[in-house]
Design a protein around this motif. Structure first.
Motif, short mmCIF file in Angstrom:
data_model
loop_
_atom_site.label_atom_id
_atom_site.label_comp_id
_atom_site.label_asym_id
_atom_site.label_seq_id
_atom_site.Cartn_x
_atom_site.Cartn_y
_atom_site.Cartn_z
N ALA A 38 48.80 35.09 71.38
CA ALA A 38 47.92 33.93 71.55
C ALA A 38 47.73 33.66 73.04
O ALA A 38 46.62 33.42 73.51
CB ALA A 38 48.49 32.70 70.84
N GLY A 39 48.83 33.71 73.79
CA GLY A 39 48.76 33.44 75.23
C GLY A 39 47.98 34.50 75.98
O GLY A 39 47.25 34.20 76.93
N GLU A 40 48.12 35.74 75.56
CA GLU A 40 47.43 36.81 76.27
C GLU A 40 45.95 36.87 75.89
O GLU A 40 45.15 37.48 76.60
CB GLU A 40 48.09 38.17 75.97
N ASN A 41 45.60 36.28 74.76
CA ASN A 41 44.21 36.33 74.31
C ASN A 41 43.51 34.97 74.38
O ASN A 41 42.57 34.71 73.63
CB ASN A 41 44.13 36.91 72.91
N GLY A 42 44.02 34.11 75.24
CA GLY A 42 43.28 32.89 75.56
C GLY A 42 43.47 31.70 74.64
O GLY A 42 42.71 30.74 74.74
N GLY A 43 44.42 31.72 73.71
CA GLY A 43 44.71 30.51 72.93
C GLY A 43 43.79 30.29 71.74
O GLY A 43 43.73 31.11 70.83
N GLY A 44 43.08 29.16 71.76
CA GLY A 44 42.34 28.67 70.59
C GLY A 44 41.51 29.67 69.81
O GLY A 44 41.65 29.76 68.59
N ALA A 45 40.66 30.42 70.50
CA ALA A 45 39.78 31.34 69.78
C ALA A 45 40.62 32.34 68.99
O ALA A 45 40.36 32.62 67.82
CB ALA A 45 38.87 32.07 70.76
N PHE A 220 44.30 25.02 69.59
CA PHE A 220 43.32 24.76 68.53
C PHE A 220 41.92 24.43 69.02
O PHE A 220 41.07 24.03 68.23
CB PHE A 220 43.84 23.65 67.61
N THR A 221 41.65 24.57 70.30
CA THR A 221 40.27 24.38 70.75
C THR A 221 39.56 25.72 70.69
O THR A 221 39.95 26.68 71.35
CB THR A 221 40.22 23.84 72.20
N PHE A 222 38.53 25.74 69.88
CA PHE A 222 37.86 26.99 69.61
C PHE A 222 36.72 27.20 70.61
O PHE A 222 35.73 26.49 70.60
CB PHE A 222 37.32 26.97 68.18
N ASP A 223 36.87 28.18 71.48
CA ASP A 223 35.82 28.47 72.45
C ASP A 223 35.20 29.82 72.05
O ASP A 223 35.80 30.87 72.24
CB ASP A 223 36.45 28.54 73.84
N PHE A 224 34.00 29.72 71.48
CA PHE A 224 33.38 30.90 70.89
C PHE A 224 33.21 32.03 71.91
O PHE A 224 33.31 33.21 71.57
CB PHE A 224 32.03 30.50 70.28
N GLY A 229 35.47 41.35 71.07
CA GLY A 229 35.95 42.34 70.12
C GLY A 229 37.44 42.59 70.28
O GLY A 229 38.18 42.73 69.30
N GLU A 230 37.89 42.63 71.51
CA GLU A 230 39.30 42.89 71.76
C GLU A 230 40.19 41.76 71.23
O GLU A 230 41.24 42.01 70.65
CB GLU A 230 39.52 43.06 73.27
N VAL A 231 39.73 40.51 71.42
CA VAL A 231 40.49 39.37 70.91
C VAL A 231 40.53 39.41 69.38
O VAL A 231 41.56 39.16 68.76
CB VAL A 231 39.88 38.03 71.41
#
Ligand code: PHE
Length: 466
Positions: A38-45, A220-224, A229-231
Motif C-alpha cells: 500500500a505504501g509503495e503504491n500510493g495508499g488509497g487507490a 482510503f482517499t481514492f485518487d483515480f 496498470g502497475e498499481v
C-alpha cells in the motif's frame, strides 16, 4: 486423524478446516506485505482497488480452488486431474496444480526469510523485557532513532539473516512433517483466535495515540489518477497473496475438507477474516508511520520499523511487543505451513514417499533458495536476476521471487483456474460442490466464467506492458 478410506486425512471438524484455511490466509501477507505494498503504491487507490479485487476476483477464485481440492481429495495437481477426468476433459489441466505447487515452493523460500525477522523481534522484545522489566514502555530511555535502526541493522547482517531464515523454515518443516491434524490444525485452532484479539487491542490503542486521521485519509482517499496498470497488478497480486490463491494452497487445504462443509460460506468467512486483518494492520501501522515521520514507501521493512516505536510509547510496551510478535510468529507459521504443505503433499503422493521424507526434500530446496533471498539485503544486494524485465529491473533476488510469484504465477494460475472451473469442468459436478444456491450461484458462475478471467487478463497486460 479421520481417514477417508484412501489413506487421505481430513480435518477433524468443520471449524478446524475454516480455522486452518483462515490460518493459511492470515499471515505476513496481511501484516507485512499489505502495508508495504500500500505504501509503495500510493495508499488509497491501491487499497480500494485491493478491496475490489478481493470481492470480485479473490472470492470467486477462492471458492473455485477449495472446490477443486475437495472434489479431488488429493494434492493440487491430482485434484485438478480428477475434476478433469470426471468432466471428460484432458488431464493436461493438471498443469494448474503443478504450476501452483512450484510457485508455493518459491514463496515458501522467501516467506521464511521474513518469518526470521519476526523471530528476531521476538528476541529483541524478550531481551528488553528482561532488561527493563514491566515499567513503562519498551526500550526505556533509548532514542527512537536507535529503534528505527534495528531493521537496517538486521538487514546488514547476512549471517544472522540466514540463520533466522533457516530456523523459521525448520520449525515449519517440523509441523508439516507431523501431518495435517496433529501439526497444522493444532496451531490454527488454538492460536488464531488469540491472535485476532491481541491485534484488535493494539489497533484500538494506536487509534487513540497515533496519527489516526492522517492514516485513514492516506489509506482510503481514492485518487483515480494514481491507479496505473502497475498499481492494479500490485493490488491484484496482493489480493491473491493474502488469500493464498493461484498457488495451489487453497486447493491443497480444500482436499482435507469434509463433504458436509459448505464451501461457499466458508470462502466468505476466509475472505472476510483475511481482509479484516489486512485493514487492521494498515490502521495499526500507518498512524505510527506518520507520527514518527517514517517514509510510507519504506518497502519490506515498514511493519518492523514502525510497530516497535508504538511499543516504546505504550505502557507495558516490552510485554505487549513480545506478545504481538509472538502472535505474528504463529500467524506466519500457519501460513508457511500451508505453503510447505502444498508441495509436500504433491511430492509424497506422487512419488509415494513417507510424509516426513517429502517434507524434508521440499524443505531442503527452500533452504537453498532462502539463503539467496536472505543475502539479497546485504552480500548480494546488487544482484538483479530479472533486470531484463522492465517492472522487475530494480528487483534483487528476494524482490524478484516475490514479484514473479504475485504478479505472474498467481494471476496466471487464477485465470487458468477460472477457465477450467467456468468452462471446462462439468457444470453439475461444480454445482454439487460449491454450496451456493439461486442468485448467488448465478453471480459466482458469471464472475468465474467472464468477469475474473477478462479483468485479470487486462490487468496483467497493462501491469506488465502498459
Ligand atoms: N496468505 C499467506 C499470507 O498472507 C501467504 C500464502 C500465500 C500462503 C500463498 C499460502 C499460499 O501470509
Amino acid at each position: 486423524m479421520a481417514a477417508t478410506g484412501k489413506g487421505h486425512e481430513n480435518w477433524s471438524s468443520r471449524s478446524a478446516f475454516i480455522l486452518a484455511a483462515v490460518g493459511s490466509a492470515v499471515g505476513l501477507g496481511n501484516m507485512w506485505r499489505f502495508p508495504a505494498e500500500a505504501g509503495e503504491n500510493g495508499g488509497g487507490a491501491f487499497v480500494l482497488f485491493y478491496i475490489f479485487c478481493v470481492l470480485l476476483i479473490g472470492l470467486p477464485v477462492l471458492l473455485s480452488e477449495v472446490l477443486i481440492g475437495r472434489h479431488g481429495q488429493a494434492n493440487a495437481q491430482e485434484s485438478v486431474r480428477k475434476v478433469a477426468r470426471d468432466s471428460n476433459a484432458s488431464e493436461g489441466w493438471g498443469i494448474i496444480g503443478s504450476m501452483g505447487v512450484f510457485a508455493a515452493f518459491l514463496i515458501l523460500s522467501f516467506y521464511c526469510v521474513v518469518g526470521g525477522w519476526v523471530v528476531y523481534y521476538i528476541g529483541v522484545f524478550l531481551g528488553d523485557l528482561f532488561q527493563t522489566g514491566l515499567s513503562g514502555g519498551a526500550f526505556e530511555g533509548r532514542d527512537p532513532e536507535e529503534i528505527k535502526g534495528l531493521m537496517p541493522g538486521l538487514f546488514g547482517n547476512g549471517g544472522l539473516m540466514v540463520g533466522l531464515n533457516l530456523g523459521f523454515l525448520a520449525i515449519t518443516v517440523f509441523f508439516v512433517a507431523r501431518g495435517v491434524s496433529s501439526g497444522i490444525e493444532w496451531v490454527a485452532v488454538y492460536l488464531m483466535p488469540l491472535f485476532f484479539l491481541l491485534f484488535l487491542a493494539i489497533t484500538i490503542y494506536g487509534a487513540f495515540t497515533g496519527n489516526f486521521g492522517e492514516a485513514v485519509a492516506y489509506l482510503f482517499t481514492f485518487d483515480f489518477s494514481k491507479l496505473t496498470g502497475e498499481v492494479m497488478l500490485a493490488a491484484v497480486g496482493q489480493a491473491f497473496f493474502s488469500l493464498s490463491l493461484g498457488v495451489a494452497g487453497m486447493m491443497t487445504y480444500g482436499a482435507y475438507a469434509n463433504r458436509d462443509t459448505n464451501l461457499g460460506e466458508t470462502s466468505g468467512i476466509i475472505a472476510g477474516a483475511d481482509t479484516g486483518v489486512a485493514l487492521l494492520a494498515g490502521l495499526a501501522i500507518f498512524p505510527i508511520v506518520f507520527a514518527a515521520g517514517l517514509a510510507t514507501n519504506a518497502g519490506p521493512g515498514l511493519m518492523f520499523e514502525s510497530l516497535p516505536l508504538a511499543f516504546q510509547a505504550m505502557p507495558l510496551g516490552s510485554l505487549i511487543g513480545l506478545a504481538f510478535f509472538t502472535m505474528v510468529f504463529f500467524a506466519a507459521l500457519t501460513s508457511s505451513v500451508s505453503l510447505l504443505e502444498a508441495p509436500t503433499a504433491w511430492m509424497f503422493e506422487k512419488f509415494n514417499l513417507p510424509r516426513p521424507v517429502g517434507t524434508a526434500i521440499v524443505g531442503l530446496g527452500a533452504a537453498v533458495l532462502g539463503v539467496l533471498s536472505a543475502l539479497s539485503f546485504n552480500d548480494m544486494a546488487d544482484f538483479r536476476p530479472l533486470a531484463f524485465i522492465p517492472i522487475f529491473a530494480e528487483a534483487n533476488f528476494f524482490d524478484a521471487l516475490d514479484g514473479v510469484t504475485a504478479k505472474l504465477f498467481m494471476p496466471i494460475g487464477a485465470i487458468l483456474t477460472c477457465i477450467f472451473v467456468g468452462w471446462i469442468a462439468d457444470a453439475k459436478l461444480i454445482d454439487d460442490e460449491n454450496g451456493l444456491d439461486g442468485a448467488l450461484h448465478q453471480i459466482w458462475r458469471a464472475l468465474v466464467r467472464y468477469v475474473c478471467p477478462i479483468i485479470l487478463a487486462v490487468i496483467l497486460y497493462f501491469g506488465l506492458f502498459g
